[in-house]
Design a protein around this motif. Structure first.
Motif, PDB file in Angstrom:
ATOM      1  N   VAL A   1       0.811  -1.195   0.072  1.00 38.99           N
ATOM      2  CA  VAL A   1      -0.022   0.055   0.090  1.00 38.99           C
ATOM      3  C   VAL A   1       0.847   1.287  -0.105  1.00 38.99           C
ATOM      4  CG1 VAL A   1      -1.426   1.446   1.536  1.00 38.99           C
ATOM      5  CG2 VAL A   1      -1.959  -0.976   1.142  1.00 38.99           C
ATOM      6  N   ASP A   2       1.994   1.323   0.861  1.00 42.71           N
ATOM      7  CA  ASP A   2       2.707   2.475   0.858  1.00 42.71           C
ATOM      8  C   ASP A   2       3.536   2.501  -0.431  1.00 42.71           C
ATOM      9  OD1 ASP A   2       2.469   2.857   3.539  1.00 42.71           O
ATOM     10  OD2 ASP A   2       4.310   2.119   4.379  1.00 42.71           O
ATOM     11  N   ARG A   3       3.887   1.503  -1.306  1.00 44.67           N
ATOM     12  CA  ARG A   3       4.762   1.882  -2.654  1.00 44.67           C
ATOM     13  C   ARG A   3       3.656   1.911  -3.591  1.00 44.67           C
ATOM     14  NH1 ARG A   3       6.158   2.934  -6.381  1.00 44.67           N
ATOM     15  NH2 ARG A   3       7.623   2.327  -7.749  1.00 44.67           N
ATOM     16  N   ALA A   4       2.321   1.498  -3.685  1.00 43.54           N
ATOM     17  CA  ALA A   4       1.178   1.581  -4.614  1.00 43.54           C
ATOM     18  C   ALA A   4       0.477   3.099  -4.361  1.00 43.54           C
ATOM     19  CB  ALA A   4       0.305   0.572  -4.753  1.00 43.54           C
ATOM     20  N   GLN A   5       0.556   3.447  -3.113  1.00 43.91           N
ATOM     21  CA  GLN A   5      -0.111   4.867  -2.635  1.00 43.91           C
ATOM     22  C   GLN A   5      -1.722   4.415  -2.898  1.00 43.91           C
ATOM     23  OE1 GLN A   5       1.693   7.954  -4.910  1.00 43.91           O
ATOM     24  NE2 GLN A   5       3.796   7.138  -4.545  1.00 43.91           N
ATOM     25  N   GLY A   6      -2.168   3.356  -2.524  1.00 39.87           N
ATOM     26  CA  GLY A   6      -3.440   2.949  -2.644  1.00 39.87           C
ATOM     27  C   GLY A   6      -3.793   1.657  -2.413  1.00 39.87           C
ATOM     28  N   ARG A   7      -5.042   1.243  -2.645  1.00 37.13           N
ATOM     29  CA  ARG A   7      -5.399  -0.295  -2.529  1.00 37.13           C
ATOM     30  C   ARG A   7      -4.720  -1.273  -3.117  1.00 37.13           C
ATOM     31  NH1 ARG A   7     -11.689  -0.892  -3.770  1.00 37.13           N
ATOM     32  NH2 ARG A   7     -11.209  -3.009  -2.928  1.00 37.13           N
ATOM     33  N   VAL A   8      -4.423  -2.428  -2.624  1.00 38.89           N
ATOM     34  CA  VAL A   8      -3.924  -3.458  -3.205  1.00 38.89           C
ATOM     35  C   VAL A   8      -4.397  -4.849  -2.776  1.00 38.89           C
ATOM     36  CG1 VAL A   8      -1.616  -2.505  -3.158  1.00 38.89           C
ATOM     37  CG2 VAL A   8      -2.072  -4.037  -1.181  1.00 38.89           C
ATOM     38  N   VAL A   9      -4.267  -6.159  -3.798  1.00 40.23           N
ATOM     39  CA  VAL A   9      -4.671  -7.224  -3.175  1.00 40.23           C
ATOM     40  C   VAL A   9      -3.644  -7.967  -3.359  1.00 40.23           C
ATOM     41  CG1 VAL A   9      -7.149  -6.885  -3.829  1.00 40.23           C
ATOM     42  CG2 VAL A   9      -5.547  -7.730  -5.341  1.00 40.23           C
ATOM     43  N   THR A  10      -3.476  -9.397  -2.432  1.00 38.15           N
ATOM     44  CA  THR A  10      -2.691 -10.442  -2.578  1.00 38.15           C
ATOM     45  C   THR A  10      -3.008 -11.197  -3.724  1.00 38.15           C
ATOM     46  OG1 THR A  10      -2.607 -10.007  -0.301  1.00 38.15           O
ATOM     47  CG2 THR A  10      -1.670 -12.211  -1.192  1.00 38.15           C
ATOM     48  N   VAL A  11      -2.162 -11.483  -4.505  1.00 38.96           N
ATOM     49  CA  VAL A  11      -2.438 -12.548  -5.859  1.00 38.96           C
ATOM     50  C   VAL A  11      -1.749 -13.819  -5.720  1.00 38.96           C
ATOM     51  CG1 VAL A  11      -3.542 -10.689  -7.307  1.00 38.96           C
ATOM     52  CG2 VAL A  11      -0.945 -11.346  -7.396  1.00 38.96           C
ATOM     53  N   ALA A  12      -0.478 -13.775  -4.912  1.00 37.40           N
ATOM     54  CA  ALA A  12       0.243 -14.918  -4.990  1.00 37.40           C
ATOM     55  C   ALA A  12       1.277 -14.848  -3.702  1.00 37.40           C
ATOM     56  CB  ALA A  12       1.065 -15.249  -6.251  1.00 37.40           C
ATOM     57  N   VAL A  13       1.653 -16.237  -3.313  1.00 40.41           N
ATOM     58  CA  VAL A  13       2.729 -16.440  -2.385  1.00 40.41           C
ATOM     59  C   VAL A  13       3.508 -17.530  -3.069  1.00 40.41           C
ATOM     60  CG1 VAL A  13       3.241 -16.830  -0.056  1.00 40.41           C
ATOM     61  CG2 VAL A  13       0.987 -15.805  -0.589  1.00 40.41           C
ATOM     62  N   ASP A  14       5.019 -17.249  -3.041  1.00 40.31           N
ATOM     63  CA  ASP A  14       5.982 -18.116  -3.581  1.00 40.31           C
ATOM     64  C   ASP A  14       6.558 -18.625  -2.685  1.00 40.31           C
ATOM     65  OD1 ASP A  14       5.054 -17.101  -6.131  1.00 40.31           O
ATOM     66  OD2 ASP A  14       6.964 -15.683  -6.105  1.00 40.31           O
ATOM     67  N   ALA A  15       6.695 -20.201  -2.421  1.00 44.64           N
ATOM     68  CA  ALA A  15       7.673 -20.882  -1.666  1.00 44.64           C
ATOM     69  C   ALA A  15       7.718 -20.610  -0.436  1.00 44.64           C
ATOM     70  CB  ALA A  15       8.742 -21.043  -2.246  1.00 44.64           C
ATOM     71  N   MET A  16       6.776 -20.806   0.489  1.00 44.40           N
ATOM     72  CA  MET A  16       6.960 -20.192   1.862  1.00 44.40           C
ATOM     73  C   MET A  16       7.277 -21.725   2.498  1.00 44.40           C
ATOM     74  SD  MET A  16       4.259 -18.865   4.776  1.00 44.40           S
ATOM     75  CE  MET A  16       4.511 -17.424   4.300  1.00 44.40           C
ATOM     76  N   THR A  17       8.333 -21.744   3.168  1.00 44.69           N
ATOM     77  CA  THR A  17       8.957 -22.834   3.865  1.00 44.69           C
ATOM     78  C   THR A  17       9.105 -22.384   5.449  1.00 44.69           C
ATOM     79  OG1 THR A  17      10.334 -23.570   2.112  1.00 44.69           O
ATOM     80  CG2 THR A  17      10.861 -24.466   4.184  1.00 44.69           C
ATOM     81  N   PHE A  18       8.331 -23.210   6.457  1.00 46.52           N
ATOM     82  CA  PHE A  18       8.448 -22.802   7.674  1.00 46.52           C
ATOM     83  C   PHE A  18       9.646 -23.411   8.194  1.00 46.52           C
ATOM     84  CE2 PHE A  18       3.940 -22.366   6.724  1.00 46.52           C
ATOM     85  CZ  PHE A  18       3.937 -21.302   7.302  1.00 46.52           C
ATOM     86  N   ILE A  19      10.585 -22.860   8.688  1.00 49.53           N
ATOM     87  CA  ILE A  19      11.880 -23.348   9.091  1.00 49.53           C
ATOM     88  C   ILE A  19      12.006 -23.740  10.674  1.00 49.53           C
ATOM     89  CG2 ILE A  19      14.369 -22.478   9.477  1.00 49.53           C
ATOM     90  CD1 ILE A  19      13.440 -20.151   7.456  1.00 49.53           C
TER      91      ILE A  19
END
Length: 136
Positions: A51-69
Protein backbone atom coordinates in the motif's frame (compact mmCIF):
# COMPACT_ATOMS: atom_id res chain seq x y z
CA UNK A 1 20.50 -2.46 12.36
CA UNK A 2 21.17 -5.52 14.50
CA UNK A 3 18.70 -6.23 17.31
CA UNK A 4 19.94 -7.60 20.65
CA UNK A 5 20.41 -11.37 20.43
CA UNK A 6 21.21 -11.35 16.69
CA UNK A 7 24.55 -12.16 15.16
CA UNK A 8 25.42 -9.67 12.37
CA UNK A 9 25.16 -12.40 9.70
CA UNK A 10 21.64 -13.22 10.91
CA UNK A 11 20.12 -9.80 10.41
CA UNK A 12 16.55 -9.60 9.10
CA UNK A 13 16.16 -8.30 5.56
CA UNK A 14 13.98 -5.25 5.06
CA UNK A 15 12.04 -2.93 7.35
CA UNK A 16 10.30 -3.98 10.55
CA UNK A 17 6.64 -3.67 9.59
CA UNK A 18 4.62 -5.69 12.16
CA UNK A 19 5.28 -6.97 15.71
CA UNK A 20 2.83 -9.10 17.65
CA UNK A 21 2.76 -11.55 20.57
CA UNK A 22 1.84 -15.18 19.91
CA UNK A 23 -0.97 -16.09 22.30
CA UNK A 24 -2.45 -19.41 23.51
CA UNK A 25 -5.55 -18.98 21.32
CA UNK A 26 -3.31 -19.04 18.22
CA UNK A 27 -2.06 -22.62 18.74
CA UNK A 28 -2.61 -25.89 16.92
CA UNK A 29 -3.14 -29.29 18.59
CA UNK A 30 0.63 -29.63 19.16
CA UNK A 31 0.79 -26.40 21.14
CA UNK A 32 2.72 -24.52 18.44
CA UNK A 33 1.38 -21.41 16.74
CA UNK A 34 -0.63 -22.18 13.59
CA UNK A 35 1.33 -21.65 10.38
CA UNK A 36 -1.74 -19.89 8.99
CA UNK A 37 -1.57 -17.37 11.84
CA UNK A 38 2.05 -16.60 10.92
CA UNK A 39 1.19 -16.39 7.21
CA UNK A 40 -1.69 -14.03 7.95
CA UNK A 41 0.64 -11.65 9.81
CA UNK A 42 3.10 -11.84 6.91
CA UNK A 43 0.33 -11.05 4.40
CA UNK A 44 -0.75 -8.07 6.52
CA UNK A 45 2.83 -6.77 6.71
CA UNK A 46 3.35 -7.28 2.99
CA UNK A 47 0.10 -5.43 2.38
CA UNK A 48 1.30 -2.47 4.44
CA UNK A 49 4.50 -2.27 2.37
CA UNK A 50 2.55 -2.71 -0.89
CA UNK A 51 0.00 0.00 0.00
CA UNK A 52 2.86 2.39 0.83
CA UNK A 53 4.56 1.67 -2.50
CA UNK A 54 1.35 1.64 -4.58
CA UNK A 55 -0.09 4.70 -2.80
CA UNK A 56 -3.49 3.03 -2.61
CA UNK A 57 -5.44 -0.22 -2.49
CA UNK A 58 -3.77 -3.55 -3.24
CA UNK A 59 -4.74 -7.22 -3.24
CA UNK A 60 -2.62 -10.30 -2.63
CA UNK A 61 -2.49 -12.50 -5.74
CA UNK A 62 0.29 -15.01 -4.96
CA UNK A 63 2.72 -16.31 -2.37
CA UNK A 64 5.89 -18.02 -3.57
CA UNK A 65 7.61 -20.92 -1.78
CA UNK A 66 6.91 -20.41 1.90
CA UNK A 67 8.92 -22.83 4.04
CA UNK A 68 8.44 -22.96 7.79
CA UNK A 69 11.97 -23.18 9.20
CA UNK A 70 11.19 -23.20 12.94
CA UNK A 71 8.00 -23.21 15.00
CA UNK A 72 6.61 -20.16 16.76
CA UNK A 73 5.70 -20.78 20.41
CA UNK A 74 3.24 -19.15 22.79
CA UNK A 75 4.79 -16.00 24.25
CA UNK A 76 7.18 -15.41 21.35
CA UNK A 77 7.14 -11.97 19.74
CA UNK A 78 6.73 -12.33 15.99
CA UNK A 79 8.49 -9.58 14.02
CA UNK A 80 7.73 -9.33 10.32
CA UNK A 81 10.10 -7.53 7.96
CA UNK A 82 9.31 -6.41 4.41
CA UNK A 83 11.26 -5.27 1.38
CA UNK A 84 9.98 -4.34 -2.08
CA UNK A 85 11.81 -6.68 -4.48
CA UNK A 86 10.39 -5.53 -7.80
CA UNK A 87 7.65 -3.39 -9.28
CA UNK A 88 5.88 -4.02 -12.57
CA UNK A 89 3.16 -1.97 -14.24
CA UNK A 90 0.35 -3.01 -11.84
CA UNK A 91 2.03 -5.54 -9.54
CA UNK A 92 4.86 -5.72 -7.06
CA UNK A 93 6.78 -8.48 -5.34
CA UNK A 94 7.38 -7.97 -1.62
CA UNK A 95 9.93 -10.15 0.22
CA UNK A 96 8.56 -10.94 3.69
CA UNK A 97 10.48 -12.52 6.59
CA UNK A 98 9.07 -13.58 9.96
CA UNK A 99 11.37 -13.74 12.99
CA UNK A 100 10.53 -14.90 16.50
CA UNK A 101 12.03 -13.35 19.61
CA UNK A 102 11.79 -16.28 21.96
CA UNK A 103 9.78 -15.78 25.14
CA UNK A 104 11.88 -14.56 28.07
CA UNK A 105 15.16 -14.82 26.11
CA UNK A 106 17.29 -12.63 23.84
CA UNK A 107 17.16 -15.27 21.07
CA UNK A 108 15.78 -13.96 17.77
CA UNK A 109 15.34 -16.60 15.03
CA UNK A 110 14.07 -16.52 11.48
CA UNK A 111 11.00 -18.76 11.30
CA UNK A 112 9.90 -18.35 7.65
CA UNK A 113 10.09 -16.17 4.58
CA UNK A 114 8.31 -15.86 1.25
CA UNK A 115 7.69 -13.53 -1.63
CA UNK A 116 4.17 -12.11 -1.83
CA UNK A 117 2.81 -10.63 -5.05
CA UNK A 118 0.35 -7.75 -4.76
CA UNK A 119 -1.61 -5.95 -7.48
CA UNK A 120 -2.59 -2.30 -7.18
CA UNK A 121 -6.32 -1.83 -7.73
CA UNK A 122 -8.66 1.11 -8.20
CA UNK A 123 -11.91 1.74 -6.32
CA UNK A 124 -13.76 -0.66 -8.64
CA UNK A 125 -11.25 -3.44 -7.97
CA UNK A 126 -9.56 -3.23 -11.39
CA UNK A 127 -5.77 -3.30 -11.75
CA UNK A 128 -4.20 0.14 -11.94
CA UNK A 129 -0.63 1.27 -12.60
CA UNK A 130 1.75 1.48 -9.65
CA UNK A 131 3.09 5.05 -9.51
CA UNK A 132 6.77 5.44 -10.29
CA UNK A 133 8.89 6.60 -7.34
CA UNK A 134 9.68 10.29 -7.10
CA UNK A 135 13.25 11.13 -8.14
CA UNK A 136 15.42 12.85 -5.53
Amino acid sequence: MTEPGLAPEEEPRGDLTVRINAMPGDTNANGDIFGGWVMSRMDAAGGIAAVDRAQGRVVTVAVDAMTFIRPVKVGDVLSVYTEVESVGRTSMKIHVEAWAKRFRTATHEKVTDATFTFVAIDEEGRPRPVPRPLED
